[in-house]
Design a protein around this motif. Structure first.
Motif, PDB file in Angstrom:
ATOM      1  N   HIS A 134      -6.607  -2.744   3.278  1.00  0.00           N
ATOM      2  CA  HIS A 134      -5.179  -3.001   3.093  1.00  0.00           C
ATOM      3  C   HIS A 134      -4.396  -1.741   3.429  1.00  0.00           C
ATOM      4  O   HIS A 134      -4.492  -0.735   2.742  1.00  0.00           O
ATOM      5  N   LEU A 135      -3.624  -1.775   4.505  1.00  0.00           N
ATOM      6  CA  LEU A 135      -2.862  -0.618   4.964  1.00  0.00           C
ATOM      7  C   LEU A 135      -1.428  -0.739   4.485  1.00  0.00           C
ATOM      8  O   LEU A 135      -0.682  -1.615   4.915  1.00  0.00           O
ATOM      9  N   GLN A 136      -1.084   0.154   3.585  1.00  0.00           N
ATOM     10  CA  GLN A 136       0.255   0.140   2.990  1.00  0.00           C
ATOM     11  C   GLN A 136       0.743   1.575   2.872  1.00  0.00           C
ATOM     12  O   GLN A 136       0.017   2.457   2.416  1.00  0.00           O
ATOM     13  N   ILE A 137       1.949   1.828   3.320  1.00  0.00           N
ATOM     14  CA  ILE A 137       2.544   3.169   3.241  1.00  0.00           C
ATOM     15  C   ILE A 137       3.748   3.099   2.321  1.00  0.00           C
ATOM     16  O   ILE A 137       4.649   2.277   2.520  1.00  0.00           O
ATOM     17  N   LYS A 138       3.746   3.969   1.334  1.00  0.00           N
ATOM     18  CA  LYS A 138       4.847   4.011   0.375  1.00  0.00           C
ATOM     19  C   LYS A 138       5.669   5.281   0.566  1.00  0.00           C
ATOM     20  O   LYS A 138       5.176   6.295   1.024  1.00  0.00           O
ATOM     21  N   MET A 139       6.921   5.187   0.213  1.00  0.00           N
ATOM     22  CA  MET A 139       7.812   6.336   0.157  1.00  0.00           C
ATOM     23  C   MET A 139       8.269   6.494  -1.287  1.00  0.00           C
ATOM     24  O   MET A 139       8.419   5.488  -2.005  1.00  0.00           O
ATOM     25  N   TRP A 158       7.144   0.954   1.923  1.00  0.00           N
ATOM     26  CA  TRP A 158       7.914   1.128   3.156  1.00  0.00           C
ATOM     27  C   TRP A 158       7.328   0.279   4.278  1.00  0.00           C
ATOM     28  O   TRP A 158       8.040  -0.419   4.993  1.00  0.00           O
ATOM     29  N   ILE A 159       6.013   0.343   4.455  1.00  0.00           N
ATOM     30  CA  ILE A 159       5.324  -0.424   5.492  1.00  0.00           C
ATOM     31  C   ILE A 159       4.106  -1.100   4.868  1.00  0.00           C
ATOM     32  O   ILE A 159       3.332  -0.455   4.159  1.00  0.00           O
ATOM     33  N   ASP A 160       3.939  -2.394   5.122  1.00  0.00           N
ATOM     34  CA  ASP A 160       2.772  -3.122   4.638  1.00  0.00           C
ATOM     35  C   ASP A 160       2.213  -3.932   5.804  1.00  0.00           C
ATOM     36  O   ASP A 160       2.780  -4.939   6.202  1.00  0.00           O
ATOM     37  N   LEU A 161       1.095  -3.476   6.345  1.00  0.00           N
ATOM     38  CA  LEU A 161       0.473  -4.137   7.492  1.00  0.00           C
ATOM     39  C   LEU A 161      -0.615  -5.115   7.082  1.00  0.00           C
ATOM     40  O   LEU A 161      -1.323  -5.659   7.932  1.00  0.00           O
ATOM     41  N   SER A 169      -8.455   9.163   5.274  1.00  0.00           N
ATOM     42  CA  SER A 169      -9.684   8.446   5.619  1.00  0.00           C
ATOM     43  C   SER A 169     -10.561   8.212   4.399  1.00  0.00           C
ATOM     44  O   SER A 169     -11.355   7.267   4.374  1.00  0.00           O
ATOM     45  N   GLN A 170     -10.407   9.044   3.389  1.00  0.00           N
ATOM     46  CA  GLN A 170     -11.212   8.907   2.186  1.00  0.00           C
ATOM     47  C   GLN A 170     -10.561   8.022   1.129  1.00  0.00           C
ATOM     48  O   GLN A 170     -11.225   7.263   0.443  1.00  0.00           O
ATOM     49  N   PHE A 171      -9.246   8.133   0.990  1.00  0.00           N
ATOM     50  CA  PHE A 171      -8.574   7.496  -0.156  1.00  0.00           C
ATOM     51  C   PHE A 171      -7.605   6.392   0.238  1.00  0.00           C
ATOM     52  O   PHE A 171      -7.094   5.687  -0.633  1.00  0.00           O
ATOM     53  N   HIS A 172      -7.269   6.263   1.525  1.00  0.00           N
ATOM     54  CA  HIS A 172      -6.337   5.225   2.003  1.00  0.00           C
ATOM     55  C   HIS A 172      -5.006   5.283   1.255  1.00  0.00           C
ATOM     56  O   HIS A 172      -4.404   4.250   0.952  1.00  0.00           O
ATOM     57  N   THR A 173      -4.576   6.493   0.980  1.00  0.00           N
ATOM     58  CA  THR A 173      -3.273   6.698   0.349  1.00  0.00           C
ATOM     59  C   THR A 173      -2.768   8.081   0.731  1.00  0.00           C
ATOM     60  O   THR A 173      -3.564   8.995   0.994  1.00  0.00           O
TER      61      THR A 173
END
Length: 751
Positions: free
Chosen positions: A83-88, A72-75, A201-205
């Motif tokens: 690597h900051l990535q948010i999935k739906m 959904w979002i990949d910054l 903060s621990q798993f970045h997911t």
């Protein structure tokens, strides 16, 4: 993409489509577009029923699961985070399939019922639009495969409830109720968001599966206390949405909304969301977190039941009943009776929706009278409502042959097993409160049945100044009416009652009325293994890798048993299968055995408590062997304590609300006198400095400049007089100067 995923997306978007159409175009459609809402929800239910049939009936696999996600979002790479990535994504398992069918069915029935109940309301079309967005929000929670997605829909549920609780916004009480619900839930949601952030903060997911896999691999770098804190913070979301102590205060006031909305909130959407969420995060809850959850659930069940026994508003009794039953569900999850708690979530949805819609039928027939003291004798005039309401009441009370009997007793058996495994002591308080709450439930529901449907009509006893005070009076009907004016509701309000009443009978869930474990629900919904390590398909070794010391502390190593009758879940459920327990925490297996052993004792005790509670209600309110008024006067402090809801509103008013007002006044004073004082002082100082600087500039700097100019000007004027251009004048001046010089010189020689 899997076909079930595609169908689930359609189910999710259909209520949103209903909202969009009705919020913009309801005034241009016949009947304000109610048929659009009913038709779309009917379609959504039909698709959900197909998903249910495919997953539960045809597949019949407790481990069934299909999932799909997208980015959904990949910054990209973010400093300090990576690597900051948010999935739906969407996940469909047995629980999802059941919840989809339950939510869409109840929403469909509420839509159909509302075509009769809300007819004539000036905002009729807007009402159906809000029902659509409410259903969409709950379906989003059910289908989400990650914490971030759930949180988005979680807040949409809060918004939807705000709109519907305050639907009659012209009433101050409705406006206050919607604000109370919204603010109380914000408190829980803040805790929930903090829990999400700890895990991220621990798993970045945000993905459930990735979080659980990382926990199982021992990648949680923080201490066990932090994991417990994360679980309890996430549970705060449930405390808010599912109205658990201490955030339970909003739910009874939510009765200010239309009665069909109450049915939707209490059965299939908002309050169900909290329990469902705890079930989704169950595998990351540490034993310490589960203990806290169990005690909060037990206390909430007991407290709400004690309040319900003295309430006179028919909807308010059911509201506190919902709080109490939600306490049972939370209690069940806390003691490890996972399947039983979710079983009760589903059974409660149907009989509580039936009760609220039944109360709506009564209120509608009684010209919006809600006080049970002025009812009576309605069974003769409303036979369908009486039959369905009574059946749902028996299910809520937990009488044998009803669905509530199977699910509630499974929770109580799990509570007994939990207390036995934990060594008794204070842990026995959990089943004791559970059984006592069951007796109180039977009492206050028996009281409601006797007051509403039996005896003679007491409408004529109602004080004249009490007219038009009902919580749900959305039209200005004349409350003066005779007993013969009360009549059964129309078919579109009656049909949902019949369907929901049928779904409250044991045969829908299990062929054995004494053991829900033999039914399809308990066989399809298994207690998930904790996250110590993934199990192989044969359950012969749950540790694919050695867990970290943290995980070993949080979830002790697995203990396998070679029994041929392995009890796979709590609440009396057992699976006749060869193999070992699928529990990563050996205490889960031990509690499961203890709960199975306590199954029939729990049945006996709860049945006795239920019969006693209903009988006591009959003795007090029908035969009046015990006079309720004299009894209330004899125990007046306790009676007032219950009637005033343990004074929680007053306590919060005196502490948090007045404390917030006092704090705001202190901050206002500090801002006015300190902050503004400093600012104003600096302003005065700067102004005075500016004045001094201006004076210095004016009288010193400008004075010096002006004096210099004056001196030059004066000197120039004098010298100008001397510049005559005549040689005689210059010689004379020279002689004067020389004369002066010689006088000065000879004077110095003499002295």
């Amino acid at each position: 993409m899997h076909s079930l995923i595609q169908l689930s997306i359609v189910v999710l978007l259909l209520p949103l489509l209903s909202f969009v159409i009705l919020i913009f175009f309801n005034r241009r459609l016949p009947r304000r577009g109610d048929f659009v809402g009913v038709g779309i929800l009917g379609t959504a239910f039909a698709i959900s029923a197909y998903i249910f049939w495919t997953v539960i009936v045809q597949t019949y696999d407790p481990a069934f699961r299909v999932a799909w996600d997208f980015t959904w979002i990949d910054l990209g790479k973010v400093p300090g985070i990576g690597h900051l990535q948010i999935k739906m994504g969407i996940v469909i398992d047995n629980l999802t399939a059941i919840m989809l069918a339950m939510v869409t069915l109840i929403s469909l029935l509420v839509h159909l019922y509302s075509t009769g109940y809300m007819a004539g309301d000036k905002n009729y079309g807007r009402y159906f639009a809000f029902l659509g967005i409410f259903t969409f929000s709950m379906l989003g929670i059910v289908l989400s495969d990650n914490l971030f997605s759930i949180y988005i829909f979680w807040e949409l549920v809060g918004l939807s409830s705000y709109l519907l609780i305050g639907f009659f916004f012209e009433k101050d009480s409705a406006a206050d109720a919607q604000k109370k619900a919204f603010l109380a839930n914000r408190v829980g949601d803040i805790g929930m968001w903090l829990g999400i952030l700890i895990l991220y903060s621990q798993f970045h997911t945000f993905s459930f599966e990735q979080i659980y896999a990382n926990l199982a691999a021992g990648k949680f770098a923080m201490s066990n206390a932090w994991l417990t804190a994360a679980g309890l913070l996430l549970f705060m979301g449930c405390v808010g949405k599912s109205a658990q102590f201490p955030l339970h205060i909003w739910l009874p006031d939510a009765m200010e909304g239309p009665t069909p909305v109450s049915a939707l909130i209490h059965a299939a959407t908002m309050v169900a969301a909290g329990v469902y969420f705890v079930a989704r995060i169950f595998v990351l809850l540490t034993p310490d977190a589960l203990h806290v959850i169990a005690f909060i659930g037990a206390f909430t069940a007991f407290m709400a039941a004690t309040i319900a026994i003295t309430q006179n508003d028919i909807k308010r009794v059911l509201a506190y009943s919902t709080v109490s039953q939600l306490g049972y569900m939370v209690l069940g999850l806390g003691v490890g009776a996972y399947s039983a708690a979710l079983f009760h979530l589903v059974t409660h949805a149907f009989f509580k929706a039936c009760l609220f819609l039944g109360s709506g039928a009564i209120i509608h027939a009684m010209h919006h009278e809600q006080d049970m003291r002025w009812m009576g004798g309605l069974r003769r005039h409303m036979p369908w409502t009486f039959a369905t309401f009574t059946l749902a009441t028996l299910a809520l009370a937990g009488l044998p042959l009803t669905s509530g009997f199977m699910s509630k007793d499974a929770i109580l058996a799990g509570a007994i097993g939990f207390a036995n495994v934990e060594g008794g002591g204070i842990y026995y308080l959990i089943p004791v409160l559970g059984f006592f709450s069951a007796m109180l439930t039977a009492f206050y529901m028996g009281r409601q049945i006797w007051l509403v449907f039996f005896g003679e009509s007491r409408t004529h006893l109602k004080p004249a100044d009490n007219h038009h005070h009902g919580l749900d009076a959305h039209s200005a009907h004349d409350d003066h009416h005779d007993d013969h004016e009360v009549h059964e509701v129309s078919w579109n309000m009656r049909a949902p009652l019949v369907i929901l009443a049928v779904l409250s009978v044991f045969i829908v869930y299990s062929p054995n009325p004494l053991d829900g474990a033999e039914g399809w629900f308990m066989k399809m919904i298994k207690t998930p293994a904790t996250v110590v390590g993934p199990a192989n398909h044969n359950c012969t070794a749950l540790h694919a890798e050695t867990p970290s010391p943290l995980m070993a502390e949080a979830f002790p190593a697995v203990e396998t048993h070679g029994a041929t009758d392995a009890h796979a879940v709590t609440g009396g459920e057992h699976a006749a299968a060869t193999g070992e327990h699928a529990f990563a925490d050996p205490r889960q297996a031990e509690i499961a055995h203890a709960a199975h052993a306590a199954h029939f004792p729990a049945i006996y005790i709860s049945s006795i408590m239920v019969v006693f509670g209903i009988s006591l209600a009959g003795i007090v309110f029908v035969f009046r062997i015990i006079d309720p008024d004299k009894t209330a006067e004899a125990i007046r402090p306790l009676y007032l304590f219950s009637l005033n809801k343990w004074y929680w509103d007053e306590i919060y008013q005196s502490t948090f609300i007045k404390g917030s007002v006092l704090l705001s006044k202190i901050l206002s004073w500090f801002d006015t006198n300190v902050i503004d004082g400093i600012v104003n002082g600096v302003a005065v100082l700067v102004r005075n400095l500016a004045f001094a600087n201006n004076s210095f500039d004016k009288y010193v700097v400008d004075g010096l400049v002006n004096f210099t100019a004056f001196s030059v000007n004066t000197t120039g004027a004098v010298l100008r007089k001397l510049q005559t251009g005549k040689v005689q004048t210059y010689v004379a001046l020279l002689l004067v100067v020389l004369f002066g010089y010689f006088v000065f010189y000879f004077t110095r020689l003499i002295y």
